[in-house]
Design an enzyme around this catalytic site. Structure first.
Site, PDB file in Angstrom:
ATOM      1  N   GLU A 266     -14.174   2.026  44.175  1.00 46.60           N
ATOM      2  CA  GLU A 266     -13.977   3.477  44.160  1.00 46.60           C
ATOM      3  C   GLU A 266     -15.196   4.142  43.531  1.00 46.60           C
ATOM      4  O   GLU A 266     -15.725   3.633  42.540  1.00 46.60           O
ATOM      5  CB  GLU A 266     -12.713   3.840  43.379  1.00 46.60           C
ATOM      6  CG  GLU A 266     -11.442   3.275  44.000  1.00 46.60           C
ATOM      7  CD  GLU A 266     -10.180   3.677  43.243  1.00 46.60           C
ATOM      8  OE1 GLU A 266     -10.276   4.474  42.277  1.00 46.60           O
ATOM      9  OE2 GLU A 266      -9.094   3.203  43.614  1.00 46.60           O
ATOM     10  N   HIS A 285      -7.453   8.224  45.636  1.00 45.24           N
ATOM     11  CA  HIS A 285      -6.915   7.972  44.291  1.00 45.24           C
ATOM     12  C   HIS A 285      -6.470   9.283  43.621  1.00 45.24           C
ATOM     13  O   HIS A 285      -6.994   9.714  42.595  1.00 45.24           O
ATOM     14  CB  HIS A 285      -7.932   7.256  43.401  1.00 45.24           C
ATOM     15  CG  HIS A 285      -7.281   6.513  42.278  1.00 45.24           C
ATOM     16  ND1 HIS A 285      -7.865   5.442  41.649  1.00 45.24           N
ATOM     17  CD2 HIS A 285      -6.071   6.666  41.673  1.00 45.24           C
ATOM     18  CE1 HIS A 285      -7.059   4.983  40.699  1.00 45.24           C
ATOM     19  NE2 HIS A 285      -5.968   5.722  40.696  1.00 45.24           N
TER      20      HIS A 285
END
Length: 319
Positions: A266, A285
């Site tokens: 990420e 997320h």
């Protein structure tokens, strides 16, 4: 009493930290906001040189012992939320770095879990796209009443997700390594084996903490047990699901779809294979990303700095 002079705010992708926190209570503080994430440890150390305090946004930038050793000026490290497995708490203590958490607000991941489940089941993204393209009712969704919701992990979040499933008329089953029948029943679920959960559920939702024991907990064997119409939702941590096994199941049509909010890497890089995977609903997320939660985080960060400067730190995380 110690005074914080320079604060680095990391990974503020949405550029909201200063707007949503009571930073005017710290007029003496020099604050620098960074909106991107650096991957190389030496680059992070160079960026943070001279800062005596850092505010980390969840686990976006890890702080292993090796990085902490390169930050001799760091005295206060704050994470949003009450824990952060990406920060080496023991190394902080050994180096005399005060490591604090913040409050959070409610359980916003529950909202997002159900957004993913409902979006997949009723095929909302593709139906919106078709409608905008001038088409009307191009697909049939799946109702959830009478279906089975399987929860992998049955802690605070799992129980909250279960309550919504019950309200929708779903049968709820659960499994985790240490879950008992009584604890499952208290949350309105039936305890089943891991194999039965994947075999019998119409929706499998993951609510497990990432650890070495849970890494790869959902792999090819588990996905092979799922119904071809079943949905997998992961709002916990990416590495809990074996990515290659999930991609294969999606491309081969062996499961009905996947709703994913968390990833092995990420931010998710452009060209990542999940971005082209069929029958997916992907979010970046967002589980904890609500205005209410951010306000709690950043108010708590200001409070942590004030308490540190009084010599009485609050919400210290000891590992």
């Amino acid at each position: 009493m110690p005074q914080v002079k320079r604060l680095a705010i990391l990974d503020d992708y949405q550029d909201v930290t200063l707007r949503l926190g009571p930073w005017d209570r710290l007029p003496h503080l020099e604050t620098v906001v960074f909106r991107d994430t650096l991957a190389e440890e030496d680059a992070i150390a160079a960026r943070l040189a001279g800062f005596d305090a850092v505010l980390a946004m969840r686990e976006r930038t890890p702080f292993p012992a090796s990085l902490l050793a390169k930050l001799p000026d760091l005295k206060l490290l704050i994470t949003t939320g009450e824990r952060n497995r990406g920060i080496d708490a023991a190394a902080c203590a050994a180096r005399g770095i005060t490591f604090c958490g913040t409050p959070s607000f409610g359980a916003p991941t529950v909202d997002l879990t159900w957004a993913l489940i409902l979006g997949l089941a009723r095929r909302i993204p593709e139906q919106q796209a078709a409608l905008r393209a001038g088409q009307w009712q191009t697909a049939i969704g799946t109702g959830l009443e009478g279906k089975t919701l399987g929860l992998l992990g049955f802690g605070k979040l799992g129980r909250r997700v279960a309550a919504v499933g019950q309200a929708l008329g779903m049968r709820v089953v659960a499994w985790s390594a240490n879950l008992t029948e009584d604890a499952a029943a208290a949350g309105g679920a039936a305890l089943v084996s891991k194999e039965a959960l994947f075999r019998d559920s119409d929706v499998v939702s993951i609510h497990y903490i990432l650890s070495e024991r849970s890494r790869g907990l959902v792999g090819a064997a588990e996905l092979a047990l799922m119904k071809p119409t079943a949905l997998l939702v992961n709002t916990s941590r990416g590495p809990i699901v074996e990515q290659e096994a999930l991609l294969a199941a999606l491309h081969e049509g062996r499961i009905g779809g996947a709703g994913i909010d968390v990833y092995d890497v990420e931010p998710l890089p452009s060209g990542h294979p999940l971005l082209a995977a069929p029958r997916t609903l992907l979010t970046p997320h967002l589980g904890y990303s609500t205005e209410e939660n951010y306000r709690a985080y950043f108010a708590g960060a200001v409070e942590a700095i004030e308490a540190f400067e009084r010599g009485a730190p609050v919400r210290v995380i000891n590992g």
